[in-house]
Design an enzyme around this catalytic site. Sequence first.
Site, mmCIF file in Angstrom:
data_model
loop_
_atom_site.group_PDB
_atom_site.id
_atom_site.type_symbol
_atom_site.label_atom_id
_atom_site.label_comp_id
_atom_site.label_asym_id
_atom_site.label_seq_id
_atom_site.Cartn_x
_atom_site.Cartn_y
_atom_site.Cartn_z
ATOM 1 C CG HIS A 202 1.117 -3.562 -7.074
ATOM 2 N ND1 HIS A 202 2.002 -4.601 -7.264
ATOM 3 C CD2 HIS A 202 0.119 -3.749 -7.965
ATOM 4 C CE1 HIS A 202 1.540 -5.400 -8.201
ATOM 5 N NE2 HIS A 202 0.405 -4.907 -8.647
ATOM 6 C CD GLU B 226 14.721 8.489 8.062
ATOM 7 O OE1 GLU B 226 15.734 9.172 8.311
ATOM 8 O OE2 GLU B 226 14.688 7.628 7.137
ATOM 9 C CB SER B 227 8.784 4.013 8.348
ATOM 10 O OG SER B 227 7.868 2.921 8.344
ATOM 11 C CB SER C 212 5.172 -5.349 -6.062
ATOM 12 O OG SER C 212 3.788 -5.408 -6.279
ATOM 13 C CB CYS D 195 9.081 7.316 12.477
ATOM 14 S SG CYS D 195 8.114 5.804 12.278
#
Length: 427
Positions: free
Chosen positions: A69, A63-64, A56, A84
Amino acid sequence: MSTALGNHILVEFMNCDPHIMNDVAGIERDMVAAAQKAGATVINSTFHHFSPWGVSGVVVIQESHLAIHTWPEYGYAAVDLFTCGDMNAWISFDFLKEAFKSQSYSAIEMKRGSVNLLTRNDFDMATMRQKAGEWRNPDFFTRNVWFTDKDEYQALSLRFTGEVFFDVQSPFQRVRIIESYKYGKMLALDDMVMTTIEDEFHYHEMISHPAMFTHGNAKNVLVIGGGDGGTVREILRHDSIEKVTMVEIDGEVITACKEHLPQIAAAFDNPKLELIVDDGIAFIKNAKPESYDLIIVDGSDPVGPAEGLFSVEFYTNCYNALTKDGILVAQGESPKFNEKAFAELNHTLQDIFGINNAPVSLFFVPTYPTGMWSFQYGIKGDKHPKTVSNESVIDAFVDAKGLRYYNSDVHKGSFATPNFVKALLKK
């Protein structure tokens, strides 16, 4: 002007290479590269490996984020690409599809944060900009990669640097050298921690010296397993030793440790050592009767190439190969982690050596799950580790050799078993 604050691509990569899906360092590298390929500014990465399989992780970008996983047993990865601004996350998608060797996939793209449904708030933008201006992204993003050794109910996790110094799939197991922040470089076999630079002496001193001082005059020693070299290093500290025969099934373990863990693999060139790369189970089956004063079984957990090291036939062959006052020492698992294997091994030794001749030594290794581990003994003669009386000789040796774990007090104390352990050992 965009009608949404963010763009979200939910991806299912299927029929991926399962080895890639279980490689936490490789996945972290590829996720970071996927972000950078799309022009993102990487802030940090956090990735975690689960033993025996599964990874994970998330790459936080200006930008985010990109998150993942994996299920290696299904060759499957669930991936989140949230961005974004003007970043094109499909570039990251294309890169990951190739990196994971995905043969099929599905992807759903959706807009997040519709501006038509939101109301913009007024707040002190000048103050916010001042605080933001005080923060600078480091030249190299921070990495947070974790290695986990676990069973169904508990786990040990170590943060490591993300660097992989050795990674070979041998005919028997996956052999890796990675580096943890707390314990330095470490050997991992099939994603299980075997030894580390900073705590290896706990294990190697305790598998060797209690038996050597109990016997008192061991000259000919057989080590089965022990490919990292730490056990033979400790045995060869004793002047009484005339010959050590080491039989390790996997030459890649020896190669990895000689190159990357030289502090542990320090005695492979000793002239008293005969190093054999072969199957220790077959070797002991064909061994000459009553030929070894001490046999040390330095194997891993009872899976893969070490599974046969936990059988009745194997330990019967060890018994036959010991001299009349010989001693067997075996890696004995943990009474709090592998309880079933721990108890079954001791019951086997009780049946072969006698109920009073199968003592258990407990000790502590920080990088093993639960911290509590064991060595299990088979005493063929009447030299019992609980009754040693040569404390002054032991402590003089400890001082002369600079040992860091073993001493005469630890020797005696390690054979004092808690009541819950006694209950496990009772047949």
